[in-house]
Scaffold this active site. Sequence first.
Site, PDB file in Angstrom:
ATOM      1  N   ASN A   1       8.895   3.231   0.107  1.00  0.00           N
ATOM      2  CA  ASN A   1       8.788   4.691   0.259  1.00  0.00           C
ATOM      3  C   ASN A   1       9.201   5.192   1.641  1.00  0.00           C
ATOM      4  O   ASN A   1       9.889   6.189   1.756  1.00  0.00           O
ATOM      5  CB  ASN A   1       7.396   5.199  -0.143  1.00  0.00           C
ATOM      6  CG  ASN A   1       6.283   4.598   0.662  1.00  0.00           C
ATOM      7  OD1 ASN A   1       6.385   3.455   1.129  1.00  0.00           O
ATOM      8  ND2 ASN A   1       5.215   5.331   0.847  1.00  0.00           N
TER       9      ASN A   1
ATOM     10  N   GLU B   1      -2.183  -2.214   4.245  1.00  0.00           N
ATOM     11  CA  GLU B   1      -2.130  -0.754   4.146  1.00  0.00           C
ATOM     12  C   GLU B   1      -1.798  -0.445   2.691  1.00  0.00           C
ATOM     13  O   GLU B   1      -0.701  -0.720   2.234  1.00  0.00           O
ATOM     14  CB  GLU B   1      -1.076  -0.219   5.115  1.00  0.00           C
ATOM     15  CG  GLU B   1      -1.336   1.207   5.540  1.00  0.00           C
ATOM     16  CD  GLU B   1      -0.814   2.206   4.542  1.00  0.00           C
ATOM     17  OE1 GLU B   1      -1.546   2.501   3.556  1.00  0.00           O
ATOM     18  OE2 GLU B   1       0.299   2.689   4.728  1.00  0.00           O
TER      19      GLU B   1
ATOM     20  N   CYS C   1       1.581   7.478   0.824  1.00  0.00           N
ATOM     21  CA  CYS C   1       0.204   6.976   0.675  1.00  0.00           C
ATOM     22  C   CYS C   1      -0.804   8.000   1.182  1.00  0.00           C
ATOM     23  O   CYS C   1      -1.961   7.950   0.799  1.00  0.00           O
ATOM     24  CB  CYS C   1       0.046   5.637   1.368  1.00  0.00           C
ATOM     25  SG  CYS C   1       0.934   5.499   2.894  1.00  0.00           S
TER      26      CYS C   1
ATOM     27  N   GLU D   1      -2.815   0.378  12.305  1.00  0.00           N
ATOM     28  CA  GLU D   1      -1.457   0.233  12.811  1.00  0.00           C
ATOM     29  C   GLU D   1      -1.143   1.394  13.753  1.00  0.00           C
ATOM     30  O   GLU D   1      -1.901   2.352  13.856  1.00  0.00           O
ATOM     31  CB  GLU D   1      -0.456   0.248  11.640  1.00  0.00           C
ATOM     32  CG  GLU D   1      -0.660  -0.911  10.677  1.00  0.00           C
ATOM     33  CD  GLU D   1       0.465  -1.060   9.653  1.00  0.00           C
ATOM     34  OE1 GLU D   1       0.754  -0.077   8.958  1.00  0.00           O
ATOM     35  OE2 GLU D   1       1.032  -2.163   9.580  1.00  0.00           O
TER      36      GLU D   1
HETATM   37  P1  NAI Z   1       4.152  -3.361  -4.742  1.00  0.00           P
HETATM   38  O1  NAI Z   1       2.844  -3.484  -4.071  1.00  0.00           O
HETATM   39  O2  NAI Z   1       4.399  -4.146  -5.984  1.00  0.00           O
HETATM   40  O3  NAI Z   1       5.324  -3.765  -3.722  1.00  0.00           O
HETATM   41  C1  NAI Z   1       5.210  -3.724  -2.311  1.00  0.00           C
HETATM   42  C2  NAI Z   1       5.864  -4.974  -1.712  1.00  0.00           C
HETATM   43  O4  NAI Z   1       5.147  -6.133  -2.115  1.00  0.00           O
HETATM   44  C3  NAI Z   1       7.303  -5.198  -2.168  1.00  0.00           C
HETATM   45  O5  NAI Z   1       8.061  -5.691  -1.078  1.00  0.00           O
HETATM   46  C4  NAI Z   1       7.154  -6.274  -3.225  1.00  0.00           C
HETATM   47  O6  NAI Z   1       8.305  -7.069  -3.410  1.00  0.00           O
HETATM   48  C5  NAI Z   1       6.042  -7.114  -2.635  1.00  0.00           C
HETATM   49  N1  NAI Z   1       5.340  -7.960  -3.587  1.00  0.00           N
HETATM   50  C6  NAI Z   1       5.114  -7.733  -4.919  1.00  0.00           C
HETATM   51  N2  NAI Z   1       4.436  -8.765  -5.458  1.00  0.00           N
HETATM   52  C7  NAI Z   1       4.199  -9.660  -4.467  1.00  0.00           C
HETATM   53  C8  NAI Z   1       3.534 -10.926  -4.391  1.00  0.00           C
HETATM   54  N3  NAI Z   1       2.983 -11.479  -5.479  1.00  0.00           N
HETATM   55  N4  NAI Z   1       3.483 -11.559  -3.207  1.00  0.00           N
HETATM   56  C9  NAI Z   1       4.031 -11.010  -2.108  1.00  0.00           C
HETATM   57  N5  NAI Z   1       4.685  -9.832  -2.112  1.00  0.00           N
HETATM   58  C10 NAI Z   1       4.769  -9.151  -3.276  1.00  0.00           C
HETATM   59  O7  NAI Z   1       4.406  -1.829  -5.010  1.00  0.00           O
HETATM   60  P2  NAI Z   1       5.357  -1.156  -6.131  1.00  0.00           P
HETATM   61  O8  NAI Z   1       5.297  -1.935  -7.401  1.00  0.00           O
HETATM   62  O9  NAI Z   1       6.655  -0.973  -5.513  1.00  0.00           O
HETATM   63  O10 NAI Z   1       4.630   0.248  -6.340  1.00  0.00           O
HETATM   64  C11 NAI Z   1       3.518   0.351  -7.211  1.00  0.00           C
HETATM   65  C12 NAI Z   1       2.505   1.329  -6.676  1.00  0.00           C
HETATM   66  O11 NAI Z   1       1.997   0.883  -5.431  1.00  0.00           O
HETATM   67  C13 NAI Z   1       3.049   2.716  -6.373  1.00  0.00           C
HETATM   68  O12 NAI Z   1       3.110   3.501  -7.512  1.00  0.00           O
HETATM   69  C14 NAI Z   1       2.052   3.217  -5.370  1.00  0.00           C
HETATM   70  O13 NAI Z   1       0.920   3.714  -6.047  1.00  0.00           O
HETATM   71  C15 NAI Z   1       1.668   1.972  -4.592  1.00  0.00           C
HETATM   72  N6  NAI Z   1       2.423   1.882  -3.317  1.00  0.00           N
HETATM   73  C16 NAI Z   1       1.790   2.189  -2.153  1.00  0.00           C
HETATM   74  C17 NAI Z   1       2.500   2.186  -0.970  1.00  0.00           C
HETATM   75  C18 NAI Z   1       1.861   2.528   0.332  1.00  0.00           C
HETATM   76  O14 NAI Z   1       2.491   3.115   1.161  1.00  0.00           O
HETATM   77  N7  NAI Z   1       0.636   2.132   0.577  1.00  0.00           N
HETATM   78  C19 NAI Z   1       3.925   1.884  -0.926  1.00  0.00           C
HETATM   79  C20 NAI Z   1       4.484   1.511  -2.192  1.00  0.00           C
HETATM   80  C21 NAI Z   1       3.744   1.526  -3.334  1.00  0.00           C
END
Ligand code: NAI
Length: 508
Positions: A176, A273, A308, A487
């Site tokens: 994001n 985060e 977020c 952070e």
């Molecule tokens: P995600 O948590 O799946 O992905 C974030 C990162 O984690 C990516 O680089 C992904 O490749 C990595 N990842 C995924 N599975 C992993 C594993 N088993 N081990 C290590 N790394 C892993 O988030 P996603 O699917 O892109 O978005 C889903 C929801 O998460 C969104 O709809 C939102 O609600 C939330 N989100 C929150 C964010 C924030 O800023 N806190 C940012 C992005 C998503």
Amino acid sequence: MLDSPQPTPGASTPSEPTLDQQALATALSGQHFIGGRFVPARTGRTFAVVNPATGQEVARAADGDAADVEAAVQDADAAQKSWAKMPSRKRGALVAQCAAVLRDHVEELARLIALETGKALRTESRVEAQVVADIFEFYGGLGGELKGETVPFAPNVLSVTVREPLGVVGAIIPWNVPMLLMALKVAPALVAGNTVVVKSAEEAPLAVLRICELMNRVLPPGCFNMLSGFGPECGAPLVAHPKVKKVTFTGSVEVGRIVSKAAAEKLIPVTLELGGKSPMIVFADCDFDKTVLGAVTSMRFTRQGQSCTAASRIYVERPVFDRFVEALAAKVDAMVMGDPLDEATDIGTLISTDQFDKVSGFIKEGLATPGATGRAASAMPSDPALSKGLFIRPYIFTNLPDDSPLVQEEIFGPVTCVFPFDDVETVLAAANGTEYGLAASLWTNNLRIGLDLAHRLEAGLVQINQNLVVQANLSYGGVKSSGLGKEANLESMLEHFMHKKTIMVNYG
Ligand code: NAI
Ligand code: MG
């Protein structure tokens, strides 16, 4: 897909800043950045990077796995030994020099991130690129602050603490605000004397790869490495690698838990985060127009709500409730949804079809909720070139029950829920009534109420009469399911990227 660029065998990226984002995306195709140079995945595999405004493939990304992680961590580990020996102010100076290079590339990075994420150039992408340079500049100035303490213990004993880096840091980032969220990890990790391996988000690997390349013009090879790939195949082996001594993650709660468990298995520290469901509380005595504008920015409608800290629950004191909902809808109506690279555009696209389906599901559920009202604002772009774009009209919901998934869960889309309230205690309980605790804002001219609630809100960041995005020097991070650790400030570097060693000298 039509017009798909082929991956280049060895990247030949422009040496000067470029405004041709497609040419840059093509040049960055198919590469990790390991040990000071571009390298393809060991398997040679790549995956598509798609422009969400058109649905077209704009580049290929190296599809990393455990073998690539191994190569990157080994190089980072080798580089760390001499990086840690460098005087810390010199490390800081190099990081500040990186900031200057990034500052020269703000426009380039803004266009590249707009291409791969669909975030509007004027309202989002350029702002992110500028804040990234700020973050590196800020931490670059802190090299001299890695101080320890003297500890009174006993006569004839000098007891001091010194801070030491942890080693190789594994950083996993989302899509994001990938450049900014990466900077919050990489800048303090490097200045503290660690080296870093970043695993980028599969949806947005390009701009962060370019930043890594640009910073490697300044940094010794191996200090800052970049892998692209999917979570289980590339992220998980990075977390599990025995030479990775610290993991810092931004993303979903679900994956945060997985990462945290894997780090616990190795007994290494982890910073998380994990998003939020941030309340905005509006009192009738607020500066009305400023507050309506504040709701627009707090909700990050310009980023399709993919933030977020998005103010996805807005509580408005009853006397101004109806007026507020109308004024908010009118403001969002006036915003232009369109081509992210067009300067006239206020609102770009969602990131991916997955997110599109997830957000559409929430909207459908909201519209089907008995008694609830969902009002769509703004208008879909009319340009046929954008007909496959992942645009969703922003929604303002009223009359949703407190236990609706729209009120409890992170939607990460342009959907906010507005509620009337009558008394302070009820609104406080509602505001604190989700599993999250990242951010909150209060809008009132009564500082007695404002400050009282600021202390009682369960959040890592509370703002009164403003809602700024992450800024250098201000501690950022959540409580409850929103995460672990802070952070963006000096303490986060000292506490999360270093350990304290006690040294005692008995001179009696
Ligand atoms: P995600 O948590 O799946 O992905 C974030 C990162 O984690 C990516 O680089 C992904 O490749 C990595 N990842 C995924 N599975 C992993 C594993 N088993 N081990 C290590 N790394 C892993 O988030 P996603 O699917 O892109 O978005 C889903 C929801 O998460 C969104 O709809 C939102 O609600 C939330 N989100 C929150 C964010 C924030 O800023 N806190 C940012 C992005 C998503
Ligand atoms: Mg996921």
